[in-house]
Design a protein around this motif. Structure first.
Motif, PDB file in Angstrom:
ATOM      1  N   CYS A  57      24.725   0.940  11.976  1.00  0.00           N
ATOM      2  CA  CYS A  57      25.492   0.577  10.781  1.00  0.00           C
ATOM      3  C   CYS A  57      26.206   1.813  10.231  1.00  0.00           C
ATOM      4  CB  CYS A  57      24.554   0.003   9.719  1.00  0.00           C
ATOM      5  SG  CYS A  57      23.428   1.235   9.016  1.00  0.00           S
ATOM      6  N   HIS A  60      24.014   4.684   8.866  1.00  0.00           N
ATOM      7  CA  HIS A  60      23.354   5.518   9.867  1.00  0.00           C
ATOM      8  C   HIS A  60      24.339   6.331  10.697  1.00  0.00           C
ATOM      9  CE1 HIS A  60      19.659   2.999   8.970  1.00  0.00           C
ATOM     10  NE2 HIS A  60      19.442   4.233   8.568  1.00  0.00           N
ATOM     11  N   CYS A 135      22.519  -2.934  13.774  1.00  0.00           N
ATOM     12  CA  CYS A 135      22.072  -1.529  13.752  1.00  0.00           C
ATOM     13  C   CYS A 135      20.662  -1.423  14.334  1.00  0.00           C
ATOM     14  CB  CYS A 135      22.085  -0.981  12.328  1.00  0.00           C
ATOM     15  SG  CYS A 135      21.482   0.723  12.213  1.00  0.00           S
ATOM     16  N   CYS A 138      18.336   0.381  11.736  1.00  0.00           N
ATOM     17  CA  CYS A 138      17.873  -0.534  10.679  1.00  0.00           C
ATOM     18  C   CYS A 138      16.799  -1.472  11.232  1.00  0.00           C
ATOM     19  CB  CYS A 138      19.032  -1.359  10.113  1.00  0.00           C
ATOM     20  SG  CYS A 138      20.058  -0.447   8.955  1.00  0.00           S
TER      21      CYS A 138
END
Ligand SMILES: [Zn+2]
Ligand SMILES: [Zn+2]
Length: 258
Positions: A57, A60, A135, A138
């Motif tokens: 994402c 990140h 992600c 995540c």
């Protein structure tokens, strides 16, 4: 019970006595996982496959970009971008097919082929959206935090000192309160659940009062009539209030430097 092995990091986070021990735990997990993913050359093949497919994402990517391993970031991007471009081409091809099938017919409820094309377009667009939102980091933070939540309840039930810290310490942030309350019914029996909600609820209310006083005092300090008064605990009231409401995102790192 298969989750209780990892009690040490949970206790370590609790002992920091910050505004949310789960935020400290989550940040620690995030940094450790980021290191692991950026070390592209040491990646196991199955991790590599997941990274290529899902990517990271924007939060990140920003984190990777701020780290000094520009080559590691580039190596990961090269193969993830290639796979994303291939997938995008396939999705667009499906969109084109849907649009061509309806060509000439007006879009909307009145035309059956138009309505079908709109549905196919929406599904394909949704797939692009999923590609844009996925992600790996995540995902793995979420998985780790789920395991830690089980550990938290294990400690709550079996370690009286932890029980005390959880229910009469500084409390947790709102997102992690939501997590604890979501998992509680799976982990506790009916009697324990009632006690847990009661204890947590009472402590959260007390902690909310403390935060409210701090933020109000911080504001008052801008009034010249209070200029000579002490700051009390309000100097960092803004970041602490933000972090309490939304989970740690501003101010000093929740964990001390190692
Ligand atoms: Zn938190
Ligand atoms: Zn992410």
């Amino acid at each position: 019970m298969r989750y209780h092995i990892d009690t040490i990091p949970v206790w370590d986070a609790m002992r920091l006595d910050g505004e949310c021990f789960l935020c400290a735990l989550q940040r620690r997990t995030e940094l450790a996982e980021a290191d692991r993913y950026l070390g592209a050359s040491v990646m196991e093949p199955d991790v590599r496959v997941r990274v290529n497919r899902l990517g990271f994402c924007r939060v990140h990517h920003a984190m990777f970009f701020a780290m000094s391993n520009r080559l590691g970031h580039a190596l990961m991007l090269e193969s993830h971008h290639q796979e994303t471009a291939d997938q995008t081409r396939e999705v667009i091809a499906r969109m084109k097919k849907a649009a061509d099938a309806a060509a000439g017919a007006p879009l909307g409820k009145l035309s059956r082929s138009g309505a079908q094309a709109a549905r196919d377009m929406a599904a394909a667009a949704e797939q692009l959206r999923e590609m844009a939102d996925s992600c790996v980091l995540c995902d793995s933070i979420r998985e780790n935090m789920e395991r830690y939540l089980h550990t938290v309840f294990h400690l709550y039930r079996t370690d009286s000192e932890f029980h005390r810290c959880l229910t009469s310490g500084k409390g947790v942030c709102l997102p992690h309160l939501a997590d604890l309350m979501r998992v509680a019914p799976q982990e506790l029996n009916a009697r324990e659940l009632a006690a847990f909600v009661d204890e947590m609820g009472r402590n959260q209310a007390q902690q909310a009062e403390r935060i409210q006083e701090d933020i109000s005092w911080f504001i008052r300090k801008f009034d010249h009539r209070f200029a000579d008064q002490p700051w009390k605990n309000s100097k960092d009231a803004v970041p602490r209030t933000v972090n309490k409401l939304r989970g740690w995102c501003v101010g000093p790192e929740p964990n001390p430097k190692e």
